[in-house]
Design an enzyme around this catalytic site. Structure first.
Site, PDB file in Angstrom:
ATOM      1  N   HIS A   7      -8.319  -4.860   0.623  1.00  0.00           N
ATOM      2  CA  HIS A   7      -7.563  -3.671   0.184  1.00  0.00           C
ATOM      3  C   HIS A   7      -7.041  -3.997  -1.216  1.00  0.00           C
ATOM      4  O   HIS A   7      -5.887  -4.370  -1.419  1.00  0.00           O
ATOM      5  CB  HIS A   7      -6.410  -3.386   1.152  1.00  0.00           C
ATOM      6  N   ASP A  38      -7.742   3.750   2.271  1.00  0.00           N
ATOM      7  CA  ASP A  38      -8.906   3.754   1.373  1.00  0.00           C
ATOM      8  C   ASP A  38     -10.011   4.638   1.949  1.00  0.00           C
ATOM      9  O   ASP A  38     -10.662   5.404   1.237  1.00  0.00           O
ATOM     10  CB  ASP A  38      -9.415   2.317   1.183  1.00  0.00           C
TER      11      ASP A  38
HETATM   12  P1  NAD Z   1       9.718  -0.205   0.068  1.00  0.00           P
HETATM   13  O1  NAD Z   1      10.159  -1.122  -1.003  1.00  0.00           O
HETATM   14  O2  NAD Z   1      10.122   1.217   0.030  1.00  0.00           O
HETATM   15  O3  NAD Z   1      10.170  -0.792   1.482  1.00  0.00           O
HETATM   16  C1  NAD Z   1       9.943  -2.102   1.855  1.00  0.00           C
HETATM   17  C2  NAD Z   1      10.994  -2.460   2.882  1.00  0.00           C
HETATM   18  O4  NAD Z   1      10.662  -3.744   3.411  1.00  0.00           O
HETATM   19  C3  NAD Z   1      12.413  -2.577   2.294  1.00  0.00           C
HETATM   20  O5  NAD Z   1      13.316  -1.810   3.081  1.00  0.00           O
HETATM   21  C4  NAD Z   1      12.698  -4.064   2.356  1.00  0.00           C
HETATM   22  O6  NAD Z   1      14.070  -4.340   2.533  1.00  0.00           O
HETATM   23  C5  NAD Z   1      11.863  -4.448   3.571  1.00  0.00           C
HETATM   24  N1  NAD Z   1      11.586  -5.873   3.717  1.00  0.00           N
HETATM   25  C6  NAD Z   1      11.354  -6.778   2.742  1.00  0.00           C
HETATM   26  N2  NAD Z   1      11.177  -7.991   3.280  1.00  0.00           N
HETATM   27  C7  NAD Z   1      11.289  -7.850   4.619  1.00  0.00           C
HETATM   28  C8  NAD Z   1      11.224  -8.741   5.709  1.00  0.00           C
HETATM   29  N3  NAD Z   1      11.034 -10.044   5.540  1.00  0.00           N
HETATM   30  N4  NAD Z   1      11.376  -8.247   6.955  1.00  0.00           N
HETATM   31  C9  NAD Z   1      11.578  -6.943   7.147  1.00  0.00           C
HETATM   32  N5  NAD Z   1      11.672  -6.048   6.157  1.00  0.00           N
HETATM   33  C10 NAD Z   1      11.527  -6.494   4.900  1.00  0.00           C
HETATM   34  O7  NAD Z   1       8.129  -0.353   0.156  1.00  0.00           O
HETATM   35  P2  NAD Z   1       7.076   0.659   0.821  1.00  0.00           P
HETATM   36  O8  NAD Z   1       6.683   1.668  -0.194  1.00  0.00           O
HETATM   37  O9  NAD Z   1       7.542   1.109   2.133  1.00  0.00           O
HETATM   38  O10 NAD Z   1       5.803  -0.314   0.964  1.00  0.00           O
HETATM   39  C11 NAD Z   1       5.843  -1.422   1.828  1.00  0.00           C
HETATM   40  C12 NAD Z   1       4.615  -2.314   1.598  1.00  0.00           C
HETATM   41  O11 NAD Z   1       3.423  -1.601   1.961  1.00  0.00           O
HETATM   42  C13 NAD Z   1       4.392  -2.736   0.138  1.00  0.00           C
HETATM   43  O12 NAD Z   1       3.983  -4.098   0.110  1.00  0.00           O
HETATM   44  C14 NAD Z   1       3.274  -1.830  -0.337  1.00  0.00           C
HETATM   45  O13 NAD Z   1       2.561  -2.392  -1.396  1.00  0.00           O
HETATM   46  C15 NAD Z   1       2.446  -1.752   0.929  1.00  0.00           C
HETATM   47  N6  NAD Z   1       1.514  -0.627   1.028  1.00  0.00           N
HETATM   48  C16 NAD Z   1       0.301  -0.883   1.615  1.00  0.00           C
HETATM   49  C17 NAD Z   1      -0.608   0.152   1.780  1.00  0.00           C
HETATM   50  C18 NAD Z   1      -1.944  -0.113   2.435  1.00  0.00           C
HETATM   51  O14 NAD Z   1      -2.783   0.799   2.416  1.00  0.00           O
HETATM   52  N7  NAD Z   1      -2.219  -1.256   3.009  1.00  0.00           N
HETATM   53  C19 NAD Z   1      -0.298   1.435   1.356  1.00  0.00           C
HETATM   54  C20 NAD Z   1       0.946   1.665   0.764  1.00  0.00           C
HETATM   55  C21 NAD Z   1       1.851   0.603   0.594  1.00  0.00           C
HETATM   56  C1  LMR Z   2      -2.001   1.843  -1.985  1.00  0.00           C
HETATM   57  O1  LMR Z   2      -3.210   1.637  -1.878  1.00  0.00           O
HETATM   58  O2  LMR Z   2      -1.541   2.956  -2.305  1.00  0.00           O
HETATM   59  C2  LMR Z   2      -1.035   0.738  -1.684  1.00  0.00           C
HETATM   60  O3  LMR Z   2      -1.703  -0.456  -1.399  1.00  0.00           O
HETATM   61  C3  LMR Z   2       0.006   0.562  -2.725  1.00  0.00           C
HETATM   62  C4  LMR Z   2      -0.552  -0.026  -3.979  1.00  0.00           C
HETATM   63  O4  LMR Z   2      -0.007  -1.027  -4.456  1.00  0.00           O
HETATM   64  O5  LMR Z   2      -1.542   0.507  -4.509  1.00  0.00           O
END
Ligand code: NAD
Ligand code: LMR
Length: 331
Positions: A187, A159
């Site tokens: 967030h 962010d």
């Molecule tokens: P993705 O679906 O590509 O990958 C998630 C992975 O986590 C998968 O491989 C899944 O099998 C694994 N997983 C699920 N449960 C699990 C567990 N208990 N232990 C270990 N691994 C597990 O998702 P992504 O795009 O890599 O995003 C991951 C997370 O990050 C999402 O919740 C997304 O919303 C979040 N995210 C947060 C931010 C932020 O700024 N905070 C930014 C982007 C994404």
């Molecule tokens: C983001 O800010 O891009 C991540 O938290 C993914 C989402 O759900 O927006």
């Protein structure tokens, strides 16, 4: 193995991890001299894909990468780790808010918190990325007996980076000239990108961009809604920029913060000077001074921003109520 820093990454088969692991292994996270061991964790169903990720890491022949462990048992994979990057969780779909994921993702952080508390290093740095990251981090902290709670964070750096990009674009400046871009709160779409603290080439952002209306009605909603905008455009949530924000967060935590700068992190609100409920993971500005992480306290707060800080606090309190049954007794 001497001097190896052990970095656990959950969700290691996911899209953020695929953008992150190779950067960690090449030395971007901890510097070009620091040997690394990677502990990669995903669910059992992803076992085969996880081996594929491991093969690619091996095939990259990174000189700093000394060991790769893979598996799905957090008690094995978190053993002796110095850093845990918790990406493993489901991303939201178009039209969902991040808090809609609480019931699907929240429970993951119970077991991972317990495991980290039992087997990770006591001073381990834990960064929760999986959404909704603030409340997931709170769940984790409430079960992580034995961990330093002040080292448990939720990621709001993406962010901060987004907000810097928008200010640079609007003012015709370079991103590197935008400093002290503070993100308060959750967030989520209630987060508060505090333009009143930001500077552009050392001058107040409000002095450089003299459009109060733009800050309040365009800038704030744009930062708040960027995650959803990306999901709409890509059909998937942000991944490469999220990985970049993970790297930025860890680099900020290990380097001295330059004068006039700060970085934002969701962290324990206990002891904050802004009147925020003390049992939340709320995003605040931080600095590293003489190798110590310090929350930036007592900043003057604009009344418009204060109102928004209370709104995002209210949302976090509501999220905490929603997961009451998932919280442990270690807070
Ligand atoms: P993705 O679906 O590509 O990958 C998630 C992975 O986590 C998968 O491989 C899944 O099998 C694994 N997983 C699920 N449960 C699990 C567990 N208990 N232990 C270990 N691994 C597990 O998702 P992504 O795009 O890599 O995003 C991951 C997370 O990050 C999402 O919740 C997304 O919303 C979040 N995210 C947060 C931010 C932020 O700024 N905070 C930014 C982007 C994404
Ligand atoms: C983001 O800010 O891009 C991540 O938290 C993914 C989402 O759900 O927006």
């Amino acid at each position: 193995m001497e001097n190896v820093v052990r970095v656990a990454v959950t969700g290691a088969c996911g899209q953020i991890a695929y953008n992150l692991l190779f950067r960690i292994a090449s030395g971007e996270l901890l510097g070009k001299k620091q040997p690394i061991a990677l502990h990669l964790l995903d669910i059992p169903e992803s076992n085969q894909a996880l081996e594929g990720v491991k093969m690619e890491l091996q095939d990259s022949a990174f000189p700093l990468l000394q060991e790769i462990k893979t598996g799905s048992d957090p008690y094995k994979l978190f053993k002796e780790v110095d850093i845990a990057l918790l990406l493993g969780a489901k991303p939201r779909a178009l039209g969902q808010e991040r808090k809609d994921l609480l019931h699907e993702n929240g429970h993951i952080f119970i077991n991972q918190g317990k495991a980290l508390g039992e087997v990770a290093k006591r001073e381990a740095i834990v960064l929760v990325v999986g959404n909704p990251c603030n409340t997931n981090a709170l769940i984790l902290a409430s079960h992580a007996k034995g961990l330093n709670k002040n080292h448990i964070f939720a990621m709001t750096r993406l962010d901060q980076n987004r907000a810097k990009g928008f200010l640079a674009e609007k003012s015709g400046s370079l991103v590197k000239d935008v400093t002290n871009m503070v993100i308060w709160g959750n967030h989520s779409s209630t987060q508060v990108p505090d333009f009143t603290q930001a500077k552009i080439s050392g001058r107040s952002a409000q002095e450089v961009i003299q459009e109060k209306e733009w800050f309040e009605s365009v800038f704030i909603p744009k930062v708040q809604g960027r995650g959803a905008e990306i999901i709409k455009a890509r059909g998937k949530s942000s991944a490469a920029s999220a990985a970049a924000a993970v790297i930025d967060t860890l680099v900020s935590l290990r380097e001295e913060t330059v004068e006039g700068e700060s970085f934002s992190l969701g962290a324990f609100s206990q002891g904050n000077s802004y009147g925020i409920d003390p049992e939340l993971i709320y995003s605040f500005p931080f600095r590293v001074e003489f190798k110590r992480l310090k929350q930036v306290n007592s900043l003057p707060i604009d009344p418009f921003i204060l109102k928004k800080m209370k709104e995002t606090e209210k949302e976090l309190i509501e999220e905490r109520q929603l997961v009451e049954n998932l919280l442990g007794d270690c807070l």
